[in-house]
Write a protein that holds these residues in place. Structure first.
Motif, mmCIF file in Angstrom:
data_model
loop_
_atom_site.group_PDB
_atom_site.id
_atom_site.type_symbol
_atom_site.label_atom_id
_atom_site.label_comp_id
_atom_site.label_asym_id
_atom_site.label_seq_id
_atom_site.Cartn_x
_atom_site.Cartn_y
_atom_site.Cartn_z
ATOM 1 N N PRO A 115 0.831 -1.209 0.000
ATOM 2 C CA PRO A 115 0.000 0.000 0.000
ATOM 3 C C PRO A 115 0.867 1.261 0.000
ATOM 4 C CG PRO A 115 0.016 -1.004 2.165
ATOM 5 C CD PRO A 115 0.769 -1.925 1.249
ATOM 6 N N GLY A 116 0.379 2.301 -0.659
ATOM 7 C CA GLY A 116 1.110 3.567 -0.713
ATOM 8 C C GLY A 116 2.422 3.446 -1.448
ATOM 9 N N ALA A 117 2.424 2.739 -2.563
ATOM 10 C CA ALA A 117 3.668 2.471 -3.284
ATOM 11 C C ALA A 117 4.325 3.751 -3.784
ATOM 12 C CB ALA A 117 3.398 1.524 -4.443
ATOM 13 N N ASN A 118 3.540 4.768 -4.137
ATOM 14 C CA ASN A 118 4.112 6.005 -4.654
ATOM 15 C C ASN A 118 4.921 6.755 -3.608
ATOM 16 O OD1 ASN A 118 3.241 5.812 -7.289
ATOM 17 N ND2 ASN A 118 1.251 6.701 -6.812
ATOM 18 N N GLN A 119 4.674 6.499 -2.342
ATOM 19 C CA GLN A 119 5.439 7.161 -1.286
ATOM 20 C C GLN A 119 6.840 6.569 -1.143
ATOM 21 O OE1 GLN A 119 3.039 6.864 2.209
ATOM 22 N NE2 GLN A 119 1.466 8.249 1.433
ATOM 23 N N LEU A 120 7.097 5.460 -1.797
ATOM 24 C CA LEU A 120 8.393 4.793 -1.692
ATOM 25 C C LEU A 120 9.291 5.068 -2.893
ATOM 26 C CD1 LEU A 120 7.162 1.392 -0.270
ATOM 27 C CD2 LEU A 120 8.262 3.248 0.964
ATOM 28 N N LYS A 121 9.034 6.151 -3.653
ATOM 29 C CA LYS A 121 9.853 6.440 -4.826
ATOM 30 C C LYS A 121 11.283 6.782 -4.446
ATOM 31 C CE LYS A 121 8.653 11.249 -5.228
ATOM 32 N NZ LYS A 121 8.327 12.336 -6.088
ATOM 33 N N ASP A 122 11.491 7.395 -3.283
ATOM 34 C CA ASP A 122 12.856 7.683 -2.843
ATOM 35 C C ASP A 122 13.602 6.392 -2.517
ATOM 36 O OD1 ASP A 122 12.444 10.415 -3.109
ATOM 37 O OD2 ASP A 122 11.742 10.626 -1.044
ATOM 38 N N ALA A 123 12.903 5.421 -1.965
ATOM 39 C CA ALA A 123 13.525 4.127 -1.678
ATOM 40 C C ALA A 123 13.951 3.435 -2.966
ATOM 41 C CB ALA A 123 12.565 3.236 -0.887
ATOM 42 N N ILE A 124 13.149 3.570 -4.011
ATOM 43 C CA ILE A 124 13.507 3.003 -5.318
ATOM 44 C C ILE A 124 14.787 3.671 -5.830
ATOM 45 C CG2 ILE A 124 12.810 2.883 -7.748
ATOM 46 C CD1 ILE A 124 11.134 0.976 -6.337
ATOM 47 N N ALA A 125 14.862 4.999 -5.695
ATOM 48 C CA ALA A 125 16.034 5.734 -6.193
ATOM 49 C C ALA A 125 17.301 5.299 -5.472
ATOM 50 C CB ALA A 125 15.817 7.234 -6.013
ATOM 51 N N PHE A 126 17.242 5.166 -4.160
ATOM 52 C CA PHE A 126 18.447 4.824 -3.417
ATOM 53 C C PHE A 126 18.788 3.346 -3.534
ATOM 54 C CE2 PHE A 126 16.913 8.696 -1.166
ATOM 55 C CZ PHE A 126 17.798 9.534 -1.815
ATOM 56 N N THR A 127 17.797 2.504 -3.762
ATOM 57 C CA THR A 127 18.075 1.104 -4.057
ATOM 58 C C THR A 127 18.804 0.992 -5.392
ATOM 59 O OG1 THR A 127 16.106 0.431 -2.834
ATOM 60 C CG2 THR A 127 17.033 -1.168 -4.382
ATOM 61 N N LEU A 128 18.380 1.797 -6.362
ATOM 62 C CA LEU A 128 19.070 1.833 -7.646
ATOM 63 C C LEU A 128 20.512 2.293 -7.472
ATOM 64 C CD1 LEU A 128 18.860 1.618 -10.769
ATOM 65 C CD2 LEU A 128 18.173 4.015 -10.737
ATOM 66 N N LEU A 129 20.733 3.293 -6.625
ATOM 67 C CA LEU A 129 22.090 3.770 -6.349
ATOM 68 C C LEU A 129 22.952 2.655 -5.772
ATOM 69 C CD1 LEU A 129 24.231 6.038 -5.996
ATOM 70 C CD2 LEU A 129 23.208 6.464 -3.764
ATOM 71 N N VAL A 130 22.438 1.914 -4.823
ATOM 72 C CA VAL A 130 23.200 0.836 -4.198
ATOM 73 C C VAL A 130 23.509 -0.264 -5.218
ATOM 74 C CG1 VAL A 130 23.072 -1.013 -2.465
ATOM 75 C CG2 VAL A 130 22.372 1.301 -1.867
ATOM 76 N N VAL A 131 22.538 -0.606 -6.052
ATOM 77 C CA VAL A 131 22.751 -1.653 -7.063
ATOM 78 C C VAL A 131 23.828 -1.222 -8.057
ATOM 79 C CG1 VAL A 131 21.649 -2.830 -9.018
ATOM 80 C CG2 VAL A 131 20.488 -2.703 -6.817
ATOM 81 N N ILE A 132 23.769 0.036 -8.499
ATOM 82 C CA ILE A 132 24.790 0.533 -9.437
ATOM 83 C C ILE A 132 26.165 0.529 -8.772
ATOM 84 C CG2 ILE A 132 25.601 2.623 -10.623
ATOM 85 C CD1 ILE A 132 23.545 1.131 -12.201
ATOM 86 N N LEU A 133 26.244 0.958 -7.523
ATOM 87 C CA LEU A 133 27.535 0.987 -6.832
ATOM 88 C C LEU A 133 28.106 -0.405 -6.619
ATOM 89 C CD1 LEU A 133 27.062 3.826 -4.211
ATOM 90 C CD2 LEU A 133 28.556 3.824 -6.202
#
Length: 150
Positions: A115-133
């Motif tokens: 629920p409230g998936a749109n509120q987790l867009k920052d978590a998606i961004a930082f998860t992407l950062l960790v995966v790239i790193l």
């Protein structure tokens, strides 16, 4: 595009690249290193100020002294994603980060029933950062630097 053109195609851009490579040798070649550093910081300050004004115009909650925190972190994430030191890479990283923030919560998290998936867009961004790193620390368009021998 204008910043990339200035850095890659003008005399002051060539001086900026030379100073970033080696200050002492640039000074020996006749480049005013202090002026180039001041000019570089002035360009950065001007672009940050323009971004702050544009950000402030579109903020429904008003302007505050903390309004640049998340955009600053996301700018860092974009630069790391695209490759530190690469202007086209930072632009590509920003575009990809925007696409992942816009589509990620609805495609991935909403599909999982969160629920409230749109509120987790920052978590998606930082998860992407960790995966790239983890998998490509130099970024998408960054160059792999050789290790210096001691």
């Amino acid at each position: 595009i204008g910043l990339y053109w200035m850095v890659e195609r003008t005399k002051i851009g060539k001086a900026m690249r030379a100073v970033s490579e080696n200050k002492e040798v640039s000074r020996l070649m006749g480049i005013d290193v202090d002026y180039i550093i001041v000019f570089t910081f002035a360009i950065g300050g001007f672009l940050a100020g323009a971004a702050g004004v544009i950000n402030g115009m579109y903020r429904p909650q008003g302007v505050s002294y903390t309004m640049g925190f998340f955009p600053g972190i996301k700018a860092f994430t974009s630069a790391v994603l695209g490759g530190i030191g690469s202007i086209p890479g930072a632009m590509l990283g920003g575009l990809l980060l925007g696409v992942f923030e816009a589509l990620g919560p609805n495609l991935v998290l909403a599909g999982l029933g969160i629920p409230g998936a749109n509120q987790l867009k920052d978590a998606i961004a930082f998860t992407l950062l960790v995966v790239i790193l983890i998998f490509r620390p130099q970024g998408i368009l960054g160059e792999k630097l050789a290790e210096k021998k001691a």
